[in-house]
Design a protein around this motif. Structure first.
Motif, PDB file in Angstrom:
ATOM      1  N   ILE A  23       0.864  -1.180   0.000  1.00  0.00           N
ATOM      2  CA  ILE A  23       0.000   0.000   0.000  1.00  0.00           C
ATOM      3  C   ILE A  23       0.898   1.227   0.000  1.00  0.00           C
ATOM      4  N   PRO A  24       0.790   2.107  -0.998  1.00  0.00           N
ATOM      5  CA  PRO A  24       1.658   3.286  -1.053  1.00  0.00           C
ATOM      6  C   PRO A  24       1.511   4.173   0.171  1.00  0.00           C
ATOM      7  N   HIS A  25       2.543   4.909   0.436  1.00  0.00           N
ATOM      8  CA  HIS A  25       2.633   5.729   1.632  1.00  0.00           C
ATOM      9  C   HIS A  25       1.426   6.656   1.802  1.00  0.00           C
ATOM     10  N   HIS A  26       1.009   7.320   0.733  1.00  0.00           N
ATOM     11  CA  HIS A  26      -0.058   8.314   0.842  1.00  0.00           C
ATOM     12  C   HIS A  26      -1.439   7.687   0.998  1.00  0.00           C
ATOM     13  N   ARG A  27      -1.541   6.358   0.877  1.00  0.00           N
ATOM     14  CA  ARG A  27      -2.841   5.707   1.026  1.00  0.00           C
ATOM     15  C   ARG A  27      -2.968   4.945   2.349  1.00  0.00           C
ATOM     16  N   THR A  28      -1.941   4.998   3.184  1.00  0.00           N
ATOM     17  CA  THR A  28      -2.004   4.199   4.407  1.00  0.00           C
ATOM     18  C   THR A  28      -3.088   4.683   5.376  1.00  0.00           C
ATOM     19  N   LYS A  29      -3.283   6.001   5.479  1.00  0.00           N
ATOM     20  CA  LYS A  29      -4.313   6.476   6.421  1.00  0.00           C
ATOM     21  C   LYS A  29      -5.723   6.157   5.931  1.00  0.00           C
ATOM     22  N   PRO A  30      -6.068   6.412   4.651  1.00  0.00           N
ATOM     23  CA  PRO A  30      -7.384   5.964   4.175  1.00  0.00           C
ATOM     24  C   PRO A  30      -7.571   4.456   4.328  1.00  0.00           C
ATOM     25  N   ALA A  31      -6.495   3.713   4.084  1.00  0.00           N
ATOM     26  CA  ALA A  31      -6.581   2.258   4.247  1.00  0.00           C
ATOM     27  C   ALA A  31      -6.857   1.892   5.700  1.00  0.00           C
ATOM     28  N   TYR A  32      -6.239   2.619   6.625  1.00  0.00           N
ATOM     29  CA  TYR A  32      -6.462   2.336   8.041  1.00  0.00           C
ATOM     30  C   TYR A  32      -7.930   2.493   8.414  1.00  0.00           C
TER      31      TYR A  32
END
Length: 325
Positions: free
Chosen positions: A299-308
């Motif tokens: 998961i790319p760095h900028h998508r980790t928070k939405p993924a969380y």
């Protein structure tokens, strides 16, 4: 084992495994800290749901990572002639260079995991290119960073095998002091741990990384010495020496110490934590949800928070402490 296979084996996120296999019994990859009452079928269903959600955040264009890396390097290099000619204030240059030094970890980190262009892609060389130029300001060869970082993922928080374990500290200030001591000529910090790790690996890739590390050091010291000899000692210090240490401090404290503190848990769902950063998720470079990266490095760095936030209901059912966010 080949060099490439070594790297891939260290980067497994178990996506290709059957969820029922992972859920069976007390498999160490699925550590349910808070709820042991879930039967194997429930665990398998949760794992399947988790994988499906995570995969939805893995793909998409990532061209802006190499674009940022190139832009940052060009700006950083330009700081030398601009300060030497008196066209840029030294303190302004130092601030810009420090930001670039710390921020380079983000683009380099994506390259470590081959996230820009996946295996078989036409422009796969962009991973190595991006990683190589990203870490020049902090004097970290891409080969050293990649091998040790993947090792960190495989042995997270292990006192002997995790190269980043030396970033531990009882609190923020203790970790900051240990980080500084570890960067002294005879220090035993993370950079020394990287060297020991590569020596212990003793593979063609690790031996090459050690050679590149020595070359980087010679070029760095030669550049600083030449600039100082030519009357530009302040410029050398403010554009490279100080920003390098500021960048390393930030990386070690915000990106290594904080999300792993207190480094006592080595389980899949406990080796990194969900936290609330005092400087916010953006300035903390996504470390508030570093657990997501350890669960799914693709998961790319900028998508980790939405993924969380998408994964949070599943993680809570597994017993993960999500109270911070």
């Amino acid at each position: 084992m080949t060099e490439d296979a070594t790297v891939r084996d260290f980067d497994l996120d178990t996506d290709d495994l059957d969820p029922r296999d992972l859920a069976a019994g007390d498999a160490p990859a699925i550590s349910l800290a808070a709820d042991d009452t879930l039967d194997s079928y429930t665990r398998a269903d949760l794992r399947k749901e988790e994988l499906e959600i995570a995969r939805g955040f893995e793909n998409g264009p990532l061209w802006f990572y190499p674009a940022w890396a190139v832009t940052a390097l060009v700006v950083w290099i330009s700081l030398f002639p601009l300060t030497m000619s008196g066209h840029l204030n030294l303190f302004v240059a130092c601030a810009i260079a420090s930001f670039i030094a710390a921020g380079g970890f983000v683009t380099g980190h994506e390259a470590y995991h081959d996230n820009m262009v996946r295996e078989g892609g036409k422009y796969r060389w962009l991973n190595d290119f991006t990683g190589t130029i990203s870490c020049i300001p902090i004097l970290l060869p891409y080969s050293v960073g990649k091998l040790t970082h993947i090792r960190h993922h495989r042995f997270t928080n292990h006192p002997e095998h995790d190269p980043d374990y030396e970033d531990w500290g009882n609190n923020f200030w203790h970790a900051a002091w240990r980080s500084w001591l570890g960067r002294q000529p005879r220090g035993a910090g993370s950079l020394a741990a990287y060297r020991r790790t590569l020596q212990a690996m003793d593979t063609p890739a690790s031996r090459k990384a050690l050679r590149e590390g020595a070359i980087f050091q010679l070029v760095y010291l030669g550049t600083l010495f030449t600039m100082a000899w030519s009357g530009y000692a302040l410029e050398a210090a403010m554009v490279w020496w100080i920003p390098r240490h500021v960048g390393l401090w930030f990386i070690r404290l915000s990106l290594s110490w904080a999300p792993h503190h207190p480094r006592k848990d080595q389980s899949r769902y406990g080796n990194a934590r969900i936290m609330k950063s005092p400087i916010g998720n953006f300035l903390a470079m996504g470390m508030e949800v570093h657990m997501i990266h350890h669960l799914y490095p693709k998961i790319p760095h900028h998508r980790t928070k939405p993924a969380y936030f998408a994964l949070k209901p599943v993680l809570e059912k597994r017993g993960v402490d999500c109270s911070a966010l």
